[in-house]
Design a protein around this motif. Structure first.
Motif, PDB file in Angstrom:
ATOM      1  N   ALA A  24       0.759  -1.111  -0.134  1.00 40.82           N
ATOM      2  CA  ALA A  24       0.068  -0.050  -0.056  1.00 40.82           C
ATOM      3  C   ALA A  24       0.873   1.247  -0.079  1.00 40.82           C
ATOM      4  CB  ALA A  24      -1.116  -0.046   1.115  1.00 40.82           C
ATOM      5  N   HIS A  25       2.146   1.205   0.631  1.00 40.29           N
ATOM      6  CA  HIS A  25       2.901   2.413   0.842  1.00 40.29           C
ATOM      7  C   HIS A  25       3.586   2.455  -0.734  1.00 40.29           C
ATOM      8  CE1 HIS A  25       5.857   5.180   2.634  1.00 40.29           C
ATOM      9  NE2 HIS A  25       6.730   4.556   1.754  1.00 40.29           N
ATOM     10  N   LEU A  26       4.145   1.512  -1.437  1.00 36.33           N
ATOM     11  CA  LEU A  26       4.549   1.578  -2.553  1.00 36.33           C
ATOM     12  C   LEU A  26       3.472   2.202  -3.615  1.00 36.33           C
ATOM     13  CD1 LEU A  26       6.429  -1.713  -2.985  1.00 36.33           C
ATOM     14  CD2 LEU A  26       7.431   0.515  -2.157  1.00 36.33           C
ATOM     15  N   TYR A  27       2.200   1.475  -3.451  1.00 38.31           N
ATOM     16  CA  TYR A  27       1.319   2.157  -4.414  1.00 38.31           C
ATOM     17  C   TYR A  27       0.938   3.725  -4.078  1.00 38.31           C
ATOM     18  CZ  TYR A  27      -3.265   2.054  -6.938  1.00 38.31           C
ATOM     19  OH  TYR A  27      -4.269   2.472  -8.120  1.00 38.31           O
ATOM     20  N   ALA A  28       0.926   4.132  -2.839  1.00 38.27           N
ATOM     21  CA  ALA A  28       0.330   5.578  -2.463  1.00 38.27           C
ATOM     22  C   ALA A  28       1.677   6.277  -2.611  1.00 38.27           C
ATOM     23  CB  ALA A  28       0.130   5.504  -0.840  1.00 38.27           C
ATOM     24  N   LYS A  29       2.932   6.018  -2.736  1.00 38.54           N
ATOM     25  CA  LYS A  29       3.979   6.756  -2.842  1.00 38.54           C
ATOM     26  C   LYS A  29       4.087   7.145  -4.478  1.00 38.54           C
ATOM     27  CE  LYS A  29       7.997   8.747  -2.529  1.00 38.54           C
ATOM     28  NZ  LYS A  29       8.229  10.100  -2.195  1.00 38.54           N
ATOM     29  N   ALA A  30       3.790   6.061  -5.228  1.00 37.25           N
ATOM     30  CA  ALA A  30       3.582   6.534  -6.419  1.00 37.25           C
ATOM     31  C   ALA A  30       2.656   7.389  -7.199  1.00 37.25           C
ATOM     32  CB  ALA A  30       3.550   5.035  -7.558  1.00 37.25           C
ATOM     33  N   ARG A  31       1.224   7.261  -6.361  1.00 41.90           N
ATOM     34  CA  ARG A  31       0.463   8.285  -6.707  1.00 41.90           C
ATOM     35  C   ARG A  31       0.876   9.621  -6.104  1.00 41.90           C
ATOM     36  NH1 ARG A  31      -0.747   5.448 -10.598  1.00 41.90           N
ATOM     37  NH2 ARG A  31      -2.526   3.764 -10.131  1.00 41.90           N
ATOM     38  N   HIS A  32       1.542   9.686  -4.922  1.00 43.80           N
ATOM     39  CA  HIS A  32       1.859  10.690  -4.486  1.00 43.80           C
ATOM     40  C   HIS A  32       3.017  11.643  -5.172  1.00 43.80           C
ATOM     41  CE1 HIS A  32       4.523  13.603  -1.844  1.00 43.80           C
ATOM     42  NE2 HIS A  32       3.093  13.789  -1.144  1.00 43.80           N
ATOM     43  N   ASP A  33       3.724  10.667  -5.967  1.00 42.24           N
ATOM     44  CA  ASP A  33       4.887  11.306  -6.994  1.00 42.24           C
ATOM     45  C   ASP A  33       4.261  11.588  -8.322  1.00 42.24           C
ATOM     46  OD1 ASP A  33       6.471  11.294  -4.658  1.00 42.24           O
ATOM     47  OD2 ASP A  33       7.724   9.487  -5.477  1.00 42.24           O
ATOM     48  N   GLY A  34       2.938  11.511  -8.603  1.00 42.89           N
ATOM     49  CA  GLY A  34       2.440  12.037  -9.907  1.00 42.89           C
ATOM     50  C   GLY A  34       2.296  10.647 -10.865  1.00 42.89           C
ATOM     51  N   ILE A  35       2.709   9.684 -10.366  1.00 43.65           N
ATOM     52  CA  ILE A  35       2.215   8.451 -11.217  1.00 43.65           C
ATOM     53  C   ILE A  35       0.782   7.956 -11.389  1.00 43.65           C
ATOM     54  CG2 ILE A  35       3.175   6.075 -11.666  1.00 43.65           C
ATOM     55  CD1 ILE A  35       5.475   7.945 -11.902  1.00 43.65           C
ATOM     56  N   THR A  36       0.476   8.381 -12.900  1.00 45.08           N
ATOM     57  CA  THR A  36      -0.946   8.082 -12.804  1.00 45.08           C
ATOM     58  C   THR A  36      -1.422   6.848 -13.572  1.00 45.08           C
ATOM     59  OG1 THR A  36      -0.900   9.230 -15.016  1.00 45.08           O
ATOM     60  CG2 THR A  36      -1.613  10.553 -13.033  1.00 45.08           C
ATOM     61  N   LEU A  37      -0.196   5.823 -13.995  1.00 45.55           N
ATOM     62  CA  LEU A  37      -0.230   4.801 -14.950  1.00 45.55           C
ATOM     63  C   LEU A  37      -0.880   3.541 -14.061  1.00 45.55           C
ATOM     64  CD1 LEU A  37       3.216   4.934 -16.074  1.00 45.55           C
ATOM     65  CD2 LEU A  37       1.159   5.523 -17.348  1.00 45.55           C
ATOM     66  N   PRO A  38      -1.483   2.452 -14.592  1.00 47.64           N
ATOM     67  CA  PRO A  38      -1.978   1.347 -13.681  1.00 47.64           C
ATOM     68  C   PRO A  38      -0.638   0.665 -13.182  1.00 47.64           C
ATOM     69  CG  PRO A  38      -2.753   1.356 -16.144  1.00 47.64           C
ATOM     70  CD  PRO A  38      -1.720   2.383 -16.200  1.00 47.64           C
ATOM     71  N   ILE A  39      -0.629   0.433 -11.927  1.00 44.16           N
ATOM     72  CA  ILE A  39       0.411  -0.294 -11.162  1.00 44.16           C
ATOM     73  C   ILE A  39       0.197  -1.599 -10.931  1.00 44.16           C
ATOM     74  CG2 ILE A  39       1.440  -0.090  -8.812  1.00 44.16           C
ATOM     75  CD1 ILE A  39       0.848   2.700  -8.819  1.00 44.16           C
ATOM     76  N   PHE A  40       1.238  -2.568 -11.206  1.00 46.58           N
ATOM     77  CA  PHE A  40       1.106  -4.055 -11.100  1.00 46.58           C
ATOM     78  C   PHE A  40       2.012  -4.453 -10.182  1.00 46.58           C
ATOM     79  CE2 PHE A  40       3.690  -3.678 -14.887  1.00 46.58           C
ATOM     80  CZ  PHE A  40       4.119  -4.858 -14.837  1.00 46.58           C
ATOM     81  N   HIS A  41       1.958  -5.791  -9.755  1.00 43.10           N
ATOM     82  CA  HIS A  41       2.987  -6.459  -9.011  1.00 43.10           C
ATOM     83  C   HIS A  41       3.029  -7.829  -9.932  1.00 43.10           C
ATOM     84  CE1 HIS A  41       5.338  -8.487  -6.065  1.00 43.10           C
ATOM     85  NE2 HIS A  41       4.412  -9.511  -5.887  1.00 43.10           N
ATOM     86  N   ASN A  42       4.162  -8.259 -10.015  1.00 42.15           N
ATOM     87  CA  ASN A  42       4.715  -9.600 -10.728  1.00 42.15           C
ATOM     88  C   ASN A  42       4.739 -10.820  -9.869  1.00 42.15           C
ATOM     89  OD1 ASN A  42       5.421 -11.176 -13.135  1.00 42.15           O
ATOM     90  ND2 ASN A  42       7.411 -11.190 -12.248  1.00 42.15           N
ATOM     91  N   GLU A  43       3.884 -11.574 -10.024  1.00 46.83           N
ATOM     92  CA  GLU A  43       3.989 -12.681  -9.027  1.00 46.83           C
ATOM     93  C   GLU A  43       4.348 -14.135  -9.590  1.00 46.83           C
ATOM     94  OE1 GLU A  43       0.643 -13.424  -6.033  1.00 46.83           O
ATOM     95  OE2 GLU A  43      -0.793 -12.267  -7.107  1.00 46.83           O
ATOM     96  N   THR A  44       4.534 -15.086  -8.816  1.00 49.16           N
ATOM     97  CA  THR A  44       5.265 -16.474  -9.229  1.00 49.16           C
ATOM     98  C   THR A  44       3.995 -17.166  -9.729  1.00 49.16           C
ATOM     99  OG1 THR A  44       7.088 -16.205  -7.869  1.00 49.16           O
ATOM    100  CG2 THR A  44       6.581 -18.338  -8.547  1.00 49.16           C
ATOM    101  N   GLY A  45       3.435 -17.350 -10.913  1.00 42.81           N
ATOM    102  CA  GLY A  45       2.622 -18.110 -11.108  1.00 42.81           C
ATOM    103  C   GLY A  45       1.233 -17.446 -11.342  1.00 42.81           C
ATOM    104  N   PRO A  46       0.466 -18.027 -12.112  1.00 43.28           N
ATOM    105  CA  PRO A  46      -0.900 -17.180 -12.570  1.00 43.28           C
ATOM    106  C   PRO A  46      -1.860 -17.076 -11.293  1.00 43.28           C
ATOM    107  CG  PRO A  46      -0.962 -19.640 -13.090  1.00 43.28           C
ATOM    108  CD  PRO A  46       0.524 -19.392 -12.939  1.00 43.28           C
ATOM    109  N   VAL A  47      -1.874 -18.196 -10.557  1.00 44.59           N
ATOM    110  CA  VAL A  47      -2.751 -17.779  -9.252  1.00 44.59           C
ATOM    111  C   VAL A  47      -1.865 -17.601  -8.046  1.00 44.59           C
ATOM    112  CG1 VAL A  47      -4.698 -18.800  -7.810  1.00 44.59           C
ATOM    113  CG2 VAL A  47      -4.507 -19.307 -10.258  1.00 44.59           C
ATOM    114  N   GLY A  48      -1.576 -16.540  -7.859  1.00 41.66           N
ATOM    115  CA  GLY A  48      -0.405 -16.021  -6.872  1.00 41.66           C
ATOM    116  C   GLY A  48      -1.168 -15.613  -5.408  1.00 41.66           C
TER     117      GLY A  48
END
Length: 549
Positions: free
Chosen positions: A226-250
């Motif tokens: 949540a902190h990483l997400y909010a920090k990106a928004r606070h810094d002006g990042i308006t793009l979709p944010i994602f996280h890369n998991e190990t395997g499709p149902v992570g």
């Protein structure tokens, strides 16, 4: 289109058709329903919402990504700039990626590479991210950026700077000391990325990844994300944010499926699969594994996201870093993970509706200094389509053909499963998708199982927009050894109608008053193209032979 050429037969590797004038093939406009958008979020000591008037330019629905509401297939390859510390050569890599069919580059950033000491950061010269992103735009590539803080990427300490290991912190958590260090990095790198994020005519960064394969969605980890997400928004990042998991149902998808609030964690599901055909200690290829169905044709109905595959970004790890004490496996990796291997993996993903893919790696490079993970050798060639010396390997040709097909056959951005196809051979599987708007058809044909090395001949019957046909009407289709095919039907080539083709459609361009369509096939295999047309096309055989019926 009153006339029809019955059985236009191809016995050629490459063939072009000169057709009358072109209807403009723009991307299909998407509806505004069922989109995934960025949301208000809350993180540690940061609360932020996107302004109501700010337009979300990058969205997703069940079929594809959309850029300004225009459907777009993310066809990306990965490049680590710190493994090629020569800005004058970055453009060469980008231009080669564009030439072999990619429309996007995925760029991993390495925190340690930019920060030799606490509070000290270097973004100049060989570390100039601003220049790097500008070069990608010049080459015509969109960018998916992976910012860490933890990167993995076969890096020493996973990309954490050395000075961080001397601090008493609980890394990858909501430890205040760790978050303070992370914010140092993010403040600086986000300032660069925000200037390059897509905003109409400006910028080319379209997706933003935080962390990598974090696992363990405990409350501590959720607060961290949540902190990483909010920090990106606070810094002006308006793009979709994602996280890369190990395997499709992570782990993080499991949080979403449990009904918990994940609005402050990720906008888009991302995951990796390893499809590498490895080599043994004698540098002999091991047996190919059949590619998994991770979308429409997955039989696990409990994995509901698999029925909405385009709401994911899949990273295909197809190659490997070599290690000390091996038998120099890069040549074996390059040969075993060849064109036919990659077409099987990538084509199977496409027919399953996974329209957002990134191939790791397209160019590997070199582990300079202390970059590489312990045990890895200096070379990071990876068996990639562009080798360590920046030469194109033979499998780049297959990527080019598939990339050109994807860019021309725009209907692929909105496909859903069609009727079940039963071929005449029980050793063959034909998966069948249909575009619900245009009624064009896509077929992906493999052995059954897909890693079989049999030689098979077969036909299949299907109801198409122009009638019911047996493909082909004369002779047989063939799969020989390690093989697959992607075929289309019911698609307009300018004012002319492609009823079906048993040769693979590659691309089409406009030249003056004419359209030129290019098809390809295996050497020595016959193909059949059926057209409806106003004016008989002129046929140019590049290799092989062709004749009318």
């Amino acid at each position: 289109m009153g006339k029809i050429a019955k059985r236009f037969r191809l016995g050629a590797s490459l063939l072009s058709l000169l057709l009358p004038s072109l209807i403009n093939h723009n991307a299909i406009a998407a509806d505004n329903s069922d989109k995934i958008l960025s949301r208000p979020v809350k993180g540690r000591d940061i609360t932020v919402s996107l302004p109501a008037e700010k337009t979300v330019r990058i969205t997703f629905d069940r079929y594809s990504a959309m850029i300004d509401s225009r459907r777009f297939l993310i066809w990306s390859g990965e490049f680590d700039p710190f493994r090629l510390p020569s800005p004058s050569l970055w453009q060469d890599i980008f231009e080669k990626m564009k030439a072999i069919g990619f429309n996007t580059v995925t760029i991993q950033l390495d925190w340690a590479y930019h920060s030799p000491a606490p509070g000290v950061y270097d973004f100049n010269g060989i570390r100039d991210i601003d220049r790097l992103l500008s070069m990608a735009k010049v080459a015509g590539l969109y960018v998916v950026v992976r910012i860490g803080p933890y990167a993995d990427a076969d890096l020493s300490r996973g990309g954490f700077p050395g000075w961080l290991t001397r601090q008493k912190v609980d890394a990858r958590s909501d430890d205040p000391v760790y978050l303070a260090a992370v914010d140092e990095w993010l403040t600086r790198v986000n300032a660069i990325i925000s200037r390059h994020q897509y905003d109409g005519d400006k910028g080319n960064v379209i997706l933003y990844q935080v962390e990598d394969r974090l696992g363990d969605p405990s409350p501590v980890k959720q607060r961290y994300m949540a902190h990483l997400y909010a920090k990106a928004r606070h810094d002006g990042i308006t793009l979709p944010i994602f996280h890369n998991e190990t395997g499709p149902v992570g782990d993080w998808l499991s949080v979403a499926r449990s009904g918990e609030d994940v609005a402050s964690l990720i906008d888009l599901h991302g995951f990796s699969i390893n499809t590498t055909r490895f080599c043994d200690t004698q540098n002999q290829p091991l047996r190919e594994a059949a590619p998994p169905d991770l979308g429409y044709y997955n039989l696990d109905n409990s994995a509901s996201f698999l029925k909405r595959p385009a709401t994911s970004l899949i990273t295909i790890e197809d190659g490997s870093a070599d290690y000390w004490g091996s038998n120099e496996q890069y040549n074996c990796l390059a040969n075993s993970n060849d064109e036919r291997h990659e077409m099987l993996i990538l084509g199977n993903n496409l027919i399953n509706g996974l329209t957002n893919q990134t191939l790791r790696m397209v160019y590997g490079g070199i582990n300079w200094g202390w970059l590489g993970q312990s045990g890895r050798i200096t070379s990071f060639d990876y068996g990639a389509p562009i080798d360590e010396a920046r030469n194109l390997r033979p499998k780049a040709d297959g990527l080019k053909r598939l990339g050109q097909f994807i860019s021309t056959f725009s209907d692929i951005t909105k496909m859903m499963p069609g009727s079940v196809i039963v071929p005449t051979s029980s050793h063959i599987r034909v998966l069948h998708n249909v575009n619900p708007d245009t009624n064009s058809h896509l077929f992906f044909i493999t052995h059954k199982p897909a890693n079989s090395l049999h030689d098979s001949k077969f036909t299949f019957s299907v109801a198409l927009p122009d009638g019911t046909y047996t493909l082909p009407e004369e002779g047989n289709l063939e799969l020989n050894g390690h093989d697959s095919k992607y075929l289309i039907a019911g698609f307009n080539l300018g004012r002319n109608r492609l009823v079906y083709s048993t040769s693979q459609f590659q691309t089409m361009i406009t030249q003056g008053e004419h359209d030129i369509a290019l098809f390809n096939g295996r050497q020595g295999e016959a193909g059949e193209i059926v057209l409806r047309y106003e004016t008989k096309p002129r046929v140019t055989v590049i290799e092989g032979d062709a004749r009318y019926f």
